[in-house]
Design a protein around this motif. Structure first.
Motif, PDB file in Angstrom:
ATOM      1  N   VAL A  24       0.841  -1.200   0.000  1.00  0.00           N
ATOM      2  CA  VAL A  24       0.000   0.000   0.000  1.00  0.00           C
ATOM      3  C   VAL A  24       0.880   1.256   0.000  1.00  0.00           C
ATOM      4  O   VAL A  24       0.635   2.198  -0.756  1.00  0.00           O
ATOM      5  N   ALA A  25       1.907   1.265   0.837  1.00  0.00           N
ATOM      6  CA  ALA A  25       2.802   2.416   0.896  1.00  0.00           C
ATOM      7  C   ALA A  25       3.515   2.622  -0.438  1.00  0.00           C
ATOM      8  O   ALA A  25       3.647   3.759  -0.912  1.00  0.00           O
ATOM      9  N   GLN A  26       3.957   1.538  -1.057  1.00  0.00           N
ATOM     10  CA  GLN A  26       4.626   1.647  -2.362  1.00  0.00           C
ATOM     11  C   GLN A  26       3.682   2.215  -3.420  1.00  0.00           C
ATOM     12  O   GLN A  26       4.071   3.082  -4.207  1.00  0.00           O
ATOM     13  N   ALA A  27       2.443   1.731  -3.441  1.00  0.00           N
ATOM     14  CA  ALA A  27       1.469   2.214  -4.428  1.00  0.00           C
ATOM     15  C   ALA A  27       1.168   3.699  -4.217  1.00  0.00           C
ATOM     16  O   ALA A  27       1.106   4.467  -5.186  1.00  0.00           O
ATOM     17  N   ALA A  28       0.993   4.098  -2.976  1.00  0.00           N
ATOM     18  CA  ALA A  28       0.715   5.512  -2.685  1.00  0.00           C
ATOM     19  C   ALA A  28       1.920   6.377  -3.027  1.00  0.00           C
ATOM     20  O   ALA A  28       1.769   7.476  -3.584  1.00  0.00           O
ATOM     21  N   SER A  29       3.108   5.893  -2.711  1.00  0.00           N
ATOM     22  CA  SER A  29       4.334   6.622  -3.022  1.00  0.00           C
ATOM     23  C   SER A  29       4.450   6.868  -4.527  1.00  0.00           C
ATOM     24  O   SER A  29       4.747   7.986  -4.968  1.00  0.00           O
ATOM     25  N   LYS A  30       4.186   5.844  -5.295  1.00  0.00           N
ATOM     26  CA  LYS A  30       4.253   5.962  -6.759  1.00  0.00           C
ATOM     27  C   LYS A  30       3.177   6.916  -7.282  1.00  0.00           C
ATOM     28  O   LYS A  30       3.457   7.796  -8.086  1.00  0.00           O
ATOM     29  N   ALA A  31       1.941   6.732  -6.813  1.00  0.00           N
ATOM     30  CA  ALA A  31       0.830   7.561  -7.308  1.00  0.00           C
ATOM     31  C   ALA A  31       1.006   9.035  -6.955  1.00  0.00           C
ATOM     32  O   ALA A  31       0.661   9.916  -7.752  1.00  0.00           O
ATOM     33  N   LEU A  32       1.530   9.302  -5.772  1.00  0.00           N
ATOM     34  CA  LEU A  32       1.685  10.689  -5.320  1.00  0.00           C
ATOM     35  C   LEU A  32       3.057  11.275  -5.643  1.00  0.00           C
ATOM     36  O   LEU A  32       3.324  12.446  -5.343  1.00  0.00           O
ATOM     37  N   GLU A  33       3.895  10.438  -6.231  1.00  0.00           N
ATOM     38  CA  GLU A  33       5.245  10.854  -6.608  1.00  0.00           C
ATOM     39  C   GLU A  33       6.008  11.475  -5.436  1.00  0.00           C
ATOM     40  O   GLU A  33       6.603  12.546  -5.539  1.00  0.00           O
ATOM     41  N   ARG A  34       5.967  10.763  -4.314  1.00  0.00           N
ATOM     42  CA  ARG A  34       6.682  11.161  -3.099  1.00  0.00           C
ATOM     43  C   ARG A  34       7.494   9.966  -2.627  1.00  0.00           C
ATOM     44  O   ARG A  34       7.086   8.819  -2.830  1.00  0.00           O
ATOM     45  N   GLY A  35       8.593  10.220  -1.960  1.00  0.00           N
ATOM     46  CA  GLY A  35       9.419   9.133  -1.447  1.00  0.00           C
ATOM     47  C   GLY A  35       8.667   8.286  -0.426  1.00  0.00           C
ATOM     48  O   GLY A  35       7.819   8.790   0.316  1.00  0.00           O
ATOM     49  N   ILE A  36       9.015   7.027  -0.387  1.00  0.00           N
ATOM     50  CA  ILE A  36       8.366   6.089   0.518  1.00  0.00           C
ATOM     51  C   ILE A  36       8.506   6.525   1.975  1.00  0.00           C
ATOM     52  O   ILE A  36       7.655   6.220   2.810  1.00  0.00           O
ATOM     53  N   GLU A  37       9.551   7.268   2.289  1.00  0.00           N
ATOM     54  CA  GLU A  37       9.775   7.706   3.673  1.00  0.00           C
ATOM     55  C   GLU A  37       8.695   8.671   4.170  1.00  0.00           C
ATOM     56  O   GLU A  37       8.584   8.923   5.362  1.00  0.00           O
ATOM     57  N   HIS A  38       7.880   9.163   3.274  1.00  0.00           N
ATOM     58  CA  HIS A  38       6.813  10.091   3.648  1.00  0.00           C
ATOM     59  C   HIS A  38       5.524   9.385   4.083  1.00  0.00           C
ATOM     60  O   HIS A  38       4.585  10.047   4.505  1.00  0.00           O
ATOM     61  N   PHE A  39       5.490   8.069   3.983  1.00  0.00           N
ATOM     62  CA  PHE A  39       4.256   7.326   4.223  1.00  0.00           C
ATOM     63  C   PHE A  39       4.343   6.431   5.446  1.00  0.00           C
ATOM     64  O   PHE A  39       5.389   5.860   5.741  1.00  0.00           O
ATOM     65  N   SER A  40       3.199   6.329   6.129  1.00  0.00           N
ATOM     66  CA  SER A  40       3.050   5.340   7.196  1.00  0.00           C
ATOM     67  C   SER A  40       1.727   4.626   6.963  1.00  0.00           C
ATOM     68  O   SER A  40       0.792   5.183   6.397  1.00  0.00           O
TER      69      SER A  40
END
Length: 75
Positions: A24-40
């Motif tokens: 889920v974090a990887q998909a959101a990171s890709k869709a929002l074009e933000r680094g994975i470190e921004h997601f929890s």
């Protein structure tokens, strides 16, 4: 910093929950074009007998504009 909560029936082990959270974090990171470190991501177990009241009624409500993918099932 986006935080994503996944609600599901209990019964999955922590290894599978971690795999789901990572995906889920990887998909959101890709869709929002933000680094994975921004997601929890957290995973909340909701017992089946509480699902309708705690989850379904809220997410299926047509007036709830915060749910962008409505359930494809009915209760």
């Amino acid at each position: 910093m986006p935080h994503i909560t996944v609600q599901m029936y209990p019964g999955r082990d922590d290894k599978l929950k971690k795999e789901v959270a990572d995906a889920v974090a990887q998909a959101a990171s890709k869709a929002l074009e933000r680094g994975i470190e921004h997601f929890s991501v957290s995973i909340e177990d909701v017992p089946q007998d509480e699902w309708k009241e705690k989850v379904y009624d809220k997410v299926a409500d047509p007036s709830n504009k915060n749910v962008f993918v409505k359930p494809g099932y009915t209760m």
